[in-house]
Design an enzyme around this catalytic site. Structure first.
Site, PDB file in Angstrom:
ATOM      1  N   GLN A 168      -7.837  -5.565   0.866  1.00  0.00           N
ATOM      2  CA  GLN A 168      -6.659  -5.286   1.563  1.00  0.00           C
ATOM      3  C   GLN A 168      -5.939  -6.186   2.635  1.00  0.00           C
ATOM      4  O   GLN A 168      -6.933  -7.082   3.110  1.00  0.00           O
ATOM      5  CB  GLN A 168      -6.749  -3.925   2.318  1.00  0.00           C
ATOM      6  CG  GLN A 168      -7.371  -2.651   1.665  1.00  0.00           C
ATOM      7  CD  GLN A 168      -7.256  -1.323   2.400  1.00  0.00           C
ATOM      8  OE1 GLN A 168      -6.335  -1.242   2.995  1.00  0.00           O
ATOM      9  NE2 GLN A 168      -8.328  -0.657   2.132  1.00  0.00           N
ATOM     10  N   HIS A 204     -10.859  -5.397  -5.349  1.00  0.00           N
ATOM     11  CA  HIS A 204      -9.699  -5.357  -4.538  1.00  0.00           C
ATOM     12  C   HIS A 204     -10.117  -5.613  -3.108  1.00  0.00           C
ATOM     13  O   HIS A 204     -11.009  -5.598  -2.773  1.00  0.00           O
ATOM     14  CB  HIS A 204      -8.855  -4.359  -4.857  1.00  0.00           C
ATOM     15  CG  HIS A 204      -9.308  -3.119  -4.097  1.00  0.00           C
ATOM     16  ND1 HIS A 204     -10.499  -2.346  -4.622  1.00  0.00           N
ATOM     17  CD2 HIS A 204      -9.102  -2.286  -2.912  1.00  0.00           C
ATOM     18  CE1 HIS A 204     -10.968  -1.238  -3.789  1.00  0.00           C
ATOM     19  NE2 HIS A 204     -10.069  -1.213  -2.876  1.00  0.00           N
ATOM     20  N   ASN A 256       0.874  -1.125  -0.053  1.00  0.00           N
ATOM     21  CA  ASN A 256       0.032   0.060  -0.027  1.00  0.00           C
ATOM     22  C   ASN A 256       0.904   1.218   0.191  1.00  0.00           C
ATOM     23  O   ASN A 256       1.851   1.456   0.801  1.00  0.00           O
ATOM     24  CB  ASN A 256      -0.863  -0.034   1.395  1.00  0.00           C
ATOM     25  CG  ASN A 256      -2.054   1.003   1.173  1.00  0.00           C
ATOM     26  OD1 ASN A 256      -2.187   2.082   0.895  1.00  0.00           O
ATOM     27  ND2 ASN A 256      -3.329   0.356   1.409  1.00  0.00           N
ATOM     28  N   ASN A 283     -13.279  -4.128   1.554  1.00  0.00           N
ATOM     29  CA  ASN A 283     -14.292  -3.056   1.886  1.00  0.00           C
ATOM     30  C   ASN A 283     -15.120  -3.153   0.529  1.00  0.00           C
ATOM     31  O   ASN A 283     -14.327  -2.688  -0.521  1.00  0.00           O
ATOM     32  CB  ASN A 283     -13.784  -1.881   2.077  1.00  0.00           C
ATOM     33  CG  ASN A 283     -13.249  -1.549   3.549  1.00  0.00           C
ATOM     34  OD1 ASN A 283     -13.759  -2.344   4.419  1.00  0.00           O
ATOM     35  ND2 ASN A 283     -12.184  -0.855   3.674  1.00  0.00           N
ATOM     36  N   HIS A 335     -12.789 -18.940   9.641  1.00  0.00           N
ATOM     37  CA  HIS A 335     -14.098 -18.560   9.432  1.00  0.00           C
ATOM     38  C   HIS A 335     -13.914 -17.209   8.571  1.00  0.00           C
ATOM     39  O   HIS A 335     -13.115 -16.428   8.867  1.00  0.00           O
ATOM     40  CB  HIS A 335     -15.168 -18.747  10.436  1.00  0.00           C
ATOM     41  CG  HIS A 335     -14.945 -17.686  11.548  1.00  0.00           C
ATOM     42  ND1 HIS A 335     -14.089 -17.895  12.663  1.00  0.00           N
ATOM     43  CD2 HIS A 335     -15.356 -16.537  11.889  1.00  0.00           C
ATOM     44  CE1 HIS A 335     -13.937 -16.654  13.372  1.00  0.00           C
ATOM     45  NE2 HIS A 335     -14.593 -15.971  12.918  1.00  0.00           N
ATOM     46  N   PHE A 369     -28.153   2.129  10.444  1.00  0.00           N
ATOM     47  CA  PHE A 369     -27.243   3.023  10.855  1.00  0.00           C
ATOM     48  C   PHE A 369     -26.963   2.420  12.236  1.00  0.00           C
ATOM     49  O   PHE A 369     -27.784   2.122  13.252  1.00  0.00           O
ATOM     50  CB  PHE A 369     -27.659   4.333  11.255  1.00  0.00           C
ATOM     51  CG  PHE A 369     -27.727   5.257   9.632  1.00  0.00           C
ATOM     52  CD1 PHE A 369     -26.749   5.949   9.368  1.00  0.00           C
ATOM     53  CD2 PHE A 369     -29.017   5.167   9.109  1.00  0.00           C
ATOM     54  CE1 PHE A 369     -26.629   6.456   8.309  1.00  0.00           C
ATOM     55  CE2 PHE A 369     -28.953   5.860   7.911  1.00  0.00           C
ATOM     56  CZ  PHE A 369     -27.962   6.452   7.324  1.00  0.00           C
ATOM     57  N   HIS A 382     -12.429  -0.824  -8.873  1.00  0.00           N
ATOM     58  CA  HIS A 382     -11.706  -1.858  -9.143  1.00  0.00           C
ATOM     59  C   HIS A 382     -11.731  -3.174  -8.153  1.00  0.00           C
ATOM     60  O   HIS A 382     -11.518  -2.943  -7.008  1.00  0.00           O
ATOM     61  CB  HIS A 382     -10.486  -1.771  -9.298  1.00  0.00           C
ATOM     62  CG  HIS A 382      -9.703  -2.686 -10.079  1.00  0.00           C
ATOM     63  ND1 HIS A 382      -9.251  -2.353 -11.588  1.00  0.00           N
ATOM     64  CD2 HIS A 382      -8.903  -3.884  -9.783  1.00  0.00           C
ATOM     65  CE1 HIS A 382      -8.520  -3.366 -11.939  1.00  0.00           C
ATOM     66  NE2 HIS A 382      -8.476  -4.494 -10.848  1.00  0.00           N
ATOM     67  N   TYR A 389     -28.460   4.313  20.098  1.00  0.00           N
ATOM     68  CA  TYR A 389     -28.346   3.185  21.064  1.00  0.00           C
ATOM     69  C   TYR A 389     -26.829   2.326  20.919  1.00  0.00           C
ATOM     70  O   TYR A 389     -26.449   2.030  21.976  1.00  0.00           O
ATOM     71  CB  TYR A 389     -29.544   2.432  20.892  1.00  0.00           C
ATOM     72  CG  TYR A 389     -29.874   1.450  22.218  1.00  0.00           C
ATOM     73  CD1 TYR A 389     -30.272   1.914  23.493  1.00  0.00           C
ATOM     74  CD2 TYR A 389     -29.344   0.178  22.048  1.00  0.00           C
ATOM     75  CE1 TYR A 389     -30.345   1.109  24.399  1.00  0.00           C
ATOM     76  CE2 TYR A 389     -29.536  -0.847  23.185  1.00  0.00           C
ATOM     77  CZ  TYR A 389     -29.855  -0.460  24.212  1.00  0.00           C
ATOM     78  OH  TYR A 389     -30.391  -0.965  25.402  1.00  0.00           O
ATOM     79  N   GLU A 390     -26.616   2.216  19.756  1.00  0.00           N
ATOM     80  CA  GLU A 390     -25.492   1.332  19.426  1.00  0.00           C
ATOM     81  C   GLU A 390     -24.358   1.684  20.065  1.00  0.00           C
ATOM     82  O   GLU A 390     -23.245   1.014  20.340  1.00  0.00           O
ATOM     83  CB  GLU A 390     -25.651   0.990  17.864  1.00  0.00           C
ATOM     84  CG  GLU A 390     -26.515  -0.014  17.433  1.00  0.00           C
ATOM     85  CD  GLU A 390     -27.683   0.564  16.947  1.00  0.00           C
ATOM     86  OE1 GLU A 390     -27.884   1.669  17.160  1.00  0.00           O
ATOM     87  OE2 GLU A 390     -28.639  -0.048  16.507  1.00  0.00           O
TER      88      GLU A 390
HETATM   89  P1  H2U Z   1     -10.041   0.834  -0.215  1.00  0.00           P
HETATM   90  O1  H2U Z   1     -10.767   0.934  -1.666  1.00  0.00           O
HETATM   91  O2  H2U Z   1     -10.638  -0.391   0.619  1.00  0.00           O
HETATM   92  O3  H2U Z   1      -9.882   2.036   0.389  1.00  0.00           O
HETATM   93  O4  H2U Z   1      -8.566   0.239  -0.735  1.00  0.00           O
HETATM   94  C1  H2U Z   1      -7.634   0.990  -1.603  1.00  0.00           C
HETATM   95  C2  H2U Z   1      -6.319   1.061  -0.974  1.00  0.00           C
HETATM   96  O5  H2U Z   1      -5.487   1.383  -2.212  1.00  0.00           O
HETATM   97  C3  H2U Z   1      -6.231   2.132  -0.058  1.00  0.00           C
HETATM   98  O6  H2U Z   1      -5.841   1.739   1.181  1.00  0.00           O
HETATM   99  C4  H2U Z   1      -4.400   2.140  -1.661  1.00  0.00           C
HETATM  100  C5  H2U Z   1      -5.128   3.055  -0.708  1.00  0.00           C
HETATM  101  O7  H2U Z   1      -4.226   3.505   0.333  1.00  0.00           O
HETATM  102  N1  H2U Z   1      -4.071   2.795  -2.740  1.00  0.00           N
HETATM  103  C6  H2U Z   1      -2.555   2.744  -3.068  1.00  0.00           C
HETATM  104  O8  H2U Z   1      -1.785   2.097  -2.324  1.00  0.00           O
HETATM  105  N2  H2U Z   1      -2.105   3.251  -4.132  1.00  0.00           N
HETATM  106  C7  H2U Z   1      -2.693   4.063  -4.927  1.00  0.00           C
HETATM  107  O9  H2U Z   1      -2.041   4.570  -6.150  1.00  0.00           O
HETATM  108  C8  H2U Z   1      -4.203   4.023  -4.859  1.00  0.00           C
HETATM  109  C9  H2U Z   1      -4.932   3.511  -3.762  1.00  0.00           C
END
Ligand code: H2U
Length: 372
Positions: free
Chosen positions: A188, A186, A97, A173, A319, A335, A184, A339-340
């Site tokens: 994490q 993907h 990342n 996510n 799991h 939401f 796209h 309460y939550e």
């Molecule tokens: P999310 O869609 O769950 O936010 O995950 C996308 C991840 O991709 C996010 O953590 C990373 C973001 O930091 N990212 C990169 O590392 N490089 C990029 O150029 C775009 C997004």
């Protein structure tokens, strides 16, 4: 960690929920249910939604996503803002990342014995994993072979990161409503030198159950759910999908193995094929629920990793958890607020009603039948 309620068999004299001696479908009135994995309770208020909801479905205009977008940093051959060029990948693609929440090497916070201002070391690494080269495809629209390639890659990453880190969290996510930044397909992968809270709770509660009963909690749970049937959503030879008895999110599901497996890395090739089948079917019925690309956060939990040569992990059962926010339609979400946030989780639709609704949905994706 202490639970907010005292167990029903407690003799401490504290206020606790009465033991319920009725079968679940008869639970028409508000009650609390215990989550033995987290060791906490959820309030269920079925009288607020006596029958499965079958009303209005707002039309959602789905954005037309191109197969390849030269500006999308997750697509093949694109130069990311970091300056790195993505390979011309044909199946999965994993990279570190560019904006990680965890770095491999940072100084430790100063030591202190102040009980009110404690800090600890947190090291790790974060990776991004693309499921497929096409930006406009999602898991339910991928073939089982392509989903198996995703599972194989998850296992490779878990194997690799698990050599060094105690917890490797694979999570997806999906959808802007879940804070996903890119359509796209993907997920994490965050690997950490510490056990995060959620797996820590599950570890402690599964261990306690194993010591008391001599069997893994979630294997006992699968057997009981297969007997009761009222929360079953999908089945195949190796996997069971249920809306857990203690579900918090309206259409939350749990993917459980039929054989005792402690980690994803233990799966046989056949079990991986079978898991691909379950993932495809589950994500398809999710999309068919409100005729939309169904948003959720999902992830896998299994025994901790890292150099734990001596540790006994028999209490763990691998799991998957799917937490979708939608309640009534493609645009109306549950939401978790007042309460939550201030008391405890609450739901109206019962887990049994949610399971019935999911179970009744077609397993052919709406985009392939043109039923929208
Ligand atoms: P999310 O869609 O769950 O936010 O995950 C996308 C991840 O991709 C996010 O953590 C990373 C973001 O930091 N990212 C990169 O590392 N490089 C990029 O150029 C775009 C997004």
């Amino acid at each position: 960690m202490k639970t907010t309620h005292i167990a029903a068999d407690s003799t401490q004299g504290a206020i606790h929920p009465p033991t319920l001696h009725v079968t679940t479908p008869q639970l028409k009135h508000q009650h609390v249910r215990f989550n033995p994995l987290r060791g906490d309770w959820i309030l269920v208020s079925p009288h607020r939604m006596k029958r499965p909801w079958a009303g209005q479905v707002e039309e959602v205009i789905e954005e037309d996503i191109p197969v390849h977008d030269p500006k999308n940093p997750l697509c093949p051959r694109v130069t990311r803002p970091s300056g790195e060029v993505n390979p011309d990948y044909e199946a999965t693609f994993v990279f570190t990342n560019d904006f990680p929440a965890l770095l491999k090497d940072v100084p430790s916070p100063p030591e202190t014995d102040d009980p009110l201002f404690r800090a600890g070391q947190a090291l790790g690494t974060c990776r991004v994993m693309c499921f497929h080269p096409h930006a406009n495809i999602t898991l339910p629209l991928m073939s089982k072979e392509q989903i198996k390639a995703v599972i194989d890659r998850w296992i490779m990453e878990l194997d690799d990161l698990g050599k060094k880190y105690v917890w490797v969290q694979i999570f997806e996510n999906k959808g802007a409503i879940m804070g996903c930044s890119n359509p796209h397909p993907h997920c994490q992968i965050w690997a950490s030198s510490f056990m995060p809270n959620e797996p820590q709770l599950k570890d402690a509660n599964q261990k306690k159950y194993f010591l008391e009963h001599g069997t893994p909690m979630l294997m006992d749970y699968v057997v009981r759910e297969l007997e009761k049937k009222e929360r079953l959503v999908l089945l195949n030879d190796h996997w069971v999908v249920v809306v857990p008895y203690w579900a918090v999110w309206p259409y939350e599901t749990m993917v459980l193995p039929r054989r005792h497996v402690t980690r994803m890395t233990e799966l046989s090739s056949t079990e991986k094929d079978s898991l691909a089948d379950i993932i495809k079917r589950l994500t398809t019925i999710y999309d068919n629920l409100f005729n939309c690309s169904f948003p959720y956060s999902m992830g896998w939990h299994g025994a901790p990793t890292g150099p734990r040569l001596e540790s006994d992990e028999r209490h763990w059962v691998f799991h998957g958890c799917y937490y979708p926010p939608l309640l009534r339609s493609a645009t109306v979400k549950k939401f978790m607020v007042g309460y939550e946030m201030l008391a405890q989780a609450q739901r109206d639709l019962t887990a049994e009603q949610a399971a019935q609704r999911l179970k009744s949905l077609p397993e052919v994706h709406y985009k392939l039948t043109g039923s929208k």
